[in-house]
Motif scaffolding. Sequence first.
Motif, PDB file in Angstrom:
ATOM      1  N   LYS A 111      -7.372  53.440 -18.646  1.00 30.14           N
ATOM      2  CA  LYS A 111      -8.580  53.992 -18.013  1.00 30.14           C
ATOM      3  C   LYS A 111      -9.676  52.921 -17.947  1.00 30.14           C
ATOM      4  CE  LYS A 111      -9.273  58.178 -17.389  1.00 30.14           C
ATOM      5  NZ  LYS A 111      -9.038  58.954 -16.138  1.00 30.14           N
ATOM      6  N   ARG A 113     -13.013  40.646 -16.461  1.00 28.78           N
ATOM      7  CA  ARG A 113     -13.891  41.773 -16.831  1.00 28.78           C
ATOM      8  C   ARG A 113     -14.106  41.857 -18.339  1.00 28.78           C
ATOM      9  NH1 ARG A 113     -11.744  47.024 -14.980  1.00 28.78           N
ATOM     10  NH2 ARG A 113     -13.439  47.710 -16.330  1.00 28.78           N
ATOM     11  N   ASP A 168     -17.425  43.326 -20.066  1.00 31.46           N
ATOM     12  CA  ASP A 168     -17.367  44.753 -20.372  1.00 31.46           C
ATOM     13  C   ASP A 168     -17.189  44.961 -21.884  1.00 31.46           C
ATOM     14  OD1 ASP A 168     -16.679  47.371 -20.728  1.00 31.46           O
ATOM     15  OD2 ASP A 168     -15.404  47.495 -18.950  1.00 31.46           O
ATOM     16  N   PRO A 217     -20.985  58.093 -21.334  1.00 34.89           N
ATOM     17  CA  PRO A 217     -21.608  58.284 -20.018  1.00 34.89           C
ATOM     18  C   PRO A 217     -20.891  59.338 -19.176  1.00 34.89           C
ATOM     19  CG  PRO A 217     -21.228  55.953 -20.474  1.00 34.89           C
ATOM     20  CD  PRO A 217     -20.494  56.728 -21.520  1.00 34.89           C
ATOM     21  N   ARG A 218     -19.595  59.470 -19.365  1.00 34.15           N
ATOM     22  CA  ARG A 218     -18.834  60.449 -18.571  1.00 34.15           C
ATOM     23  C   ARG A 218     -19.049  61.865 -19.086  1.00 34.15           C
ATOM     24  NH1 ARG A 218     -16.616  55.593 -18.292  1.00 34.15           N
ATOM     25  NH2 ARG A 218     -15.675  54.981 -16.305  1.00 34.15           N
ATOM     26  N   THR A 262     -24.110  60.519 -17.133  1.00 33.79           N
ATOM     27  CA  THR A 262     -25.252  59.613 -17.032  1.00 33.79           C
ATOM     28  C   THR A 262     -24.765  58.179 -17.203  1.00 33.79           C
ATOM     29  OG1 THR A 262     -27.437  59.137 -17.939  1.00 33.79           O
ATOM     30  CG2 THR A 262     -25.783  59.846 -19.512  1.00 33.79           C
ATOM     31  N   GLN A 263     -25.714  57.256 -17.383  1.00 31.59           N
ATOM     32  CA  GLN A 263     -25.355  55.859 -17.629  1.00 31.59           C
ATOM     33  C   GLN A 263     -25.530  55.556 -19.116  1.00 31.59           C
ATOM     34  OE1 GLN A 263     -24.506  53.746 -14.802  1.00 31.59           O
ATOM     35  NE2 GLN A 263     -24.393  55.780 -13.915  1.00 31.59           N
ATOM     36  N   VAL A 278     -26.296  48.529 -22.274  1.00 33.66           N
ATOM     37  CA  VAL A 278     -25.050  47.758 -22.345  1.00 33.66           C
ATOM     38  C   VAL A 278     -25.239  46.573 -23.293  1.00 33.66           C
ATOM     39  CG1 VAL A 278     -23.354  46.444 -21.011  1.00 33.66           C
ATOM     40  CG2 VAL A 278     -24.395  48.484 -20.022  1.00 33.66           C
ATOM     41  N   THR A 318     -16.476  69.336 -16.655  1.00 28.52           N
ATOM     42  CA  THR A 318     -15.961  68.730 -15.426  1.00 28.52           C
ATOM     43  C   THR A 318     -15.044  69.724 -14.710  1.00 28.52           C
ATOM     44  OG1 THR A 318     -15.941  66.644 -16.607  1.00 28.52           O
ATOM     45  CG2 THR A 318     -14.712  66.725 -14.535  1.00 28.52           C
ATOM     46  N   ASP A 351     -11.205  62.092 -12.185  1.00 25.55           N
ATOM     47  CA  ASP A 351     -12.593  61.995 -12.659  1.00 25.55           C
ATOM     48  C   ASP A 351     -12.989  60.542 -12.869  1.00 25.55           C
ATOM     49  OD1 ASP A 351     -11.149  61.448 -14.918  1.00 25.55           O
ATOM     50  OD2 ASP A 351     -12.567  62.428 -16.259  1.00 25.55           O
ATOM     51  N   ILE A 352     -12.543  59.687 -11.963  1.00 20.61           N
ATOM     52  CA  ILE A 352     -12.897  58.282 -12.089  1.00 20.61           C
ATOM     53  C   ILE A 352     -14.354  58.087 -11.667  1.00 20.61           C
ATOM     54  CG2 ILE A 352     -12.443  55.960 -11.213  1.00 20.61           C
ATOM     55  CD1 ILE A 352      -9.490  56.783 -11.162  1.00 20.61           C
ATOM     56  N   VAL A 353     -15.161  57.733 -12.634  1.00 24.73           N
ATOM     57  CA  VAL A 353     -16.583  57.546 -12.396  1.00 24.73           C
ATOM     58  C   VAL A 353     -16.928  56.123 -12.807  1.00 24.73           C
ATOM     59  CG1 VAL A 353     -18.884  58.372 -12.994  1.00 24.73           C
ATOM     60  CG2 VAL A 353     -16.934  59.929 -13.135  1.00 24.73           C
ATOM     61  N   GLU A 354     -17.669  55.446 -11.997  1.00 25.03           N
ATOM     62  CA  GLU A 354     -18.079  54.101 -12.384  1.00 25.03           C
ATOM     63  C   GLU A 354     -19.434  54.180 -13.071  1.00 25.03           C
ATOM     64  OE1 GLU A 354     -18.576  50.957  -9.462  1.00 25.03           O
ATOM     65  OE2 GLU A 354     -16.718  50.087 -10.238  1.00 25.03           O
ATOM     66  N   THR A 355     -19.541  53.616 -14.252  1.00 23.24           N
ATOM     67  CA  THR A 355     -20.821  53.648 -14.960  1.00 23.24           C
ATOM     68  C   THR A 355     -21.463  52.263 -14.901  1.00 23.24           C
ATOM     69  OG1 THR A 355     -19.951  52.985 -17.093  1.00 23.24           O
ATOM     70  CG2 THR A 355     -19.820  55.314 -16.565  1.00 23.24           C
ATOM     71  N   ASN A 356     -22.632  52.171 -15.521  1.00 18.40           N
ATOM     72  CA  ASN A 356     -23.330  50.880 -15.509  1.00 18.40           C
ATOM     73  C   ASN A 356     -22.579  49.802 -16.278  1.00 18.40           C
ATOM     74  OD1 ASN A 356     -23.860  52.387 -17.818  1.00 18.40           O
ATOM     75  ND2 ASN A 356     -25.820  51.394 -18.199  1.00 18.40           N
ATOM     76  N   GLU A 403     -19.214  49.180 -16.057  1.00 15.74           N
ATOM     77  CA  GLU A 403     -18.270  48.541 -15.137  1.00 15.74           C
ATOM     78  C   GLU A 403     -18.984  47.826 -13.992  1.00 15.74           C
ATOM     79  OE1 GLU A 403     -17.863  51.852 -15.834  1.00 15.74           O
ATOM     80  OE2 GLU A 403     -16.211  51.752 -17.263  1.00 15.74           O
TER      81      GLU A 403
END
Lengths: 717, 63
Positions: free
Chosen positions: A238, A310, A314, A377-378, A382-383, A387, A478, B54-59, B61
């Motif tokens: 993921k 990445r 990341d 965040p999921r 939100t964010q 980071v 969700t 539910d693939i969500v890109e966050t800050n 990535e």
Amino acid sequence: METQEVKTSTSQGGVDTFSYDDKIVRDFGIATTIWGIVGMLVGLMAALQLVWPALNITEYFSFGRIRPLHTNAVIFAFVGNGIFMGTYYSLQRLMKARMFSDKLSKLHFWGWQLIIVAAAITLPLGITSSWEYAELEWPIDLAIAVVWVIFGINMFGTILKRRENHLYVAVWFYIGTWITVTVLHVIKNLEIPYSMMHSIPVFAGVQDALIQWWYGHNAVAFFLTTPYLGLMYYFLPKAANRPVYSYRLSIIHFWALIFIYIWAGPHHLLYTSLPDWAQSLGTVFSIMLIAPSWGGMLNGLLTLRGAWDRVRQDPILKFMVIAVTAYGMATLEGPLLSIKSINAISHYTDWTVGHVHVGTLGWNGMLTFGILYWLWPRLYKTQLYSVSLANTHFWLATMGTLFYCVPLYWAGWTQSMMWKKFTPDGFLEYGNFLETVTQIIPMYQLRALGGAIYVVGVLIMAYNLYRTARSSSGVEDTTVQVAPRVKYVKAKGDHWHRWIERRPIQMLIFSAIVVLIGGIVEIIPMLIIDKNVPKIESVQPYTALELEGRDLYIKEGCVNCHSQMVRPFRSETERYGEFSKSGEFIYDRPFLWGSKRTGPDLHRVGGKYTHIWHYEHMRDPQSMSPGSIMPAYPHLLENEINTTYTKAKINVLRNMLNTPYPYNYAENAVDDLRKQAAEITAELREQGIDQEDVESKEIIALIAYLQRLGTDIKPKQ
Amino acid sequence: MYKYILESAGDINWMALFALITFFSVFGISAIMVFRKDKETLSHIANLPLADGDIVETNIEKR
């Protein structure tokens, strides 16, 4: 063929709209973070106590009692909640179904948290079985069994109502974990209660030791490893946004790992009184473990092929890369430590503690942090708040792990060499054990610093996650739309493995068989063949007073720092006396061999010192051994010996466990206890102790037990 | 009966042999079966974690 079937059937069916239960994932995530902080702070406290013994504040927070609190908190509270967090999130999505029952999810959550609270109360009170990683007493064991079954029903219920035919390999790891932990927990905790909070183990001595380490090793294997491998196989793809490198390898990883792991326990008992054949099995299977473990590690790392750019940016991937690498390091080091010649050096030293923490801080900790940062965040839509704070946490966690582990490797090696060193004349160079302890105190200081750095990182993470959650504008579950499940029609040429991998019950049964093979072949012969534990005529059951003293030894957690197992090395027989024989432990319920020597071995301590030496040493260890880091136990001089259950204990031992006490001994046990206490007190008085009422104090029982240790096979003077 | 058989076995070296044989059986059978699997099914299963909608890109990535 199969793809075509799926497509055809999907077009015929409608679309289900449903939501995943994200609240339960959030709850377990919050619990993971909170208990992680608590468990690690307790660990830090224990680490500091080894540097400054004055930090052993009151009997409730002395090292012997809080060390098991630390291990239980980080294993079952931090990692346990982490397992449930990751499982509840991934299982729903892999099965394309909401959890089987929201009520069961809640019961599971709150039941588990109550068990943790019960542990946090009982362990400081000294209510413990003394078995490492299974210290909790029988009522809590029962509660664990109930909650674990609730989790199982919820998990299998979800799998059975799934909308996806295939079970992804992560789910196999969850199933394998569930069944094996069930078996381990039940067999390990076979005990006979004699009061509301205490019990006597069914197995004694060598048999108890074998079962303990069959359990103990597999607690590491099936609580700290297999469920986390399941999480790795789900969350690493993921986070990297690409499928696992080799799905084929993951299948071999699963079957080989669960089969081999279950055999490896006896490597914790090398050079002990365990029969050689069992020790050899432990060594062979431990070395074989390298293959599947490294297969899994490489599979994880190679999943990042093409995504390494990445990894530099990341923090989630950084955490996961370090976690998988730590998994690889720990699973290479573990087998090496199982080789007898290496184990002869490492065992009982801080090397083992360092090794364990590569796994826990590196593998479990880092993977948990990576997953939390990915999930938060999921889950909160939100964010991530910051980071850069996550990156700071990554570096603190990495530096903390290094500062924790490297000094302990150094300390372990140094101390072991000192234990074994002889002068040219053939005497021990460091005959005073304490010299080998004071030498490594600077390493203990560095270890505590490493732990502190690691905890600071976790606190920063908690703040980051808290601010992330606060920035959320709403947290609805969700909602997804998924096609209903298509009934699978067997295709020509399908083989049995496909049959298993679509059916959870078959998977459960096959996993159980594979796991049980090892347990049965290894343990049953030990239980039923008498010649594995040769009887020694002179070995007799403990007297009532010694038995009460032994229970105090257990209550204070002495086993956390003192072994009772003299290995057959000249360096040990010179230091401690005759090496330990299996027949000497037949009345030891539970066995108290220990696994770490922060203090010296005590198996032959009986008769080595005078009563007054023990009395003064327990009151203030530094008075007899200047520089000692042992906690003081002044309360033993004040508390009365509790004889409420003496009769009940003797009754269980004699009537249910065939301990050869004389007829009617239970009735006379307290009288006998008083008589022996009077004898010890008389000697103490002669030696100069004038404490009033000392005869009835706990110290007398403990002295009786310590003076008995290892004396059964000594020639009587 | 079981006890008698075990005792008559003298030393218990057969256990090591048994363990080794069963391990290679488990390892060998799973390896053979795995390599007989068709690629399409494997690919479908391997992609399940990425196909949950539910693939969500966050800050994290997006950086």
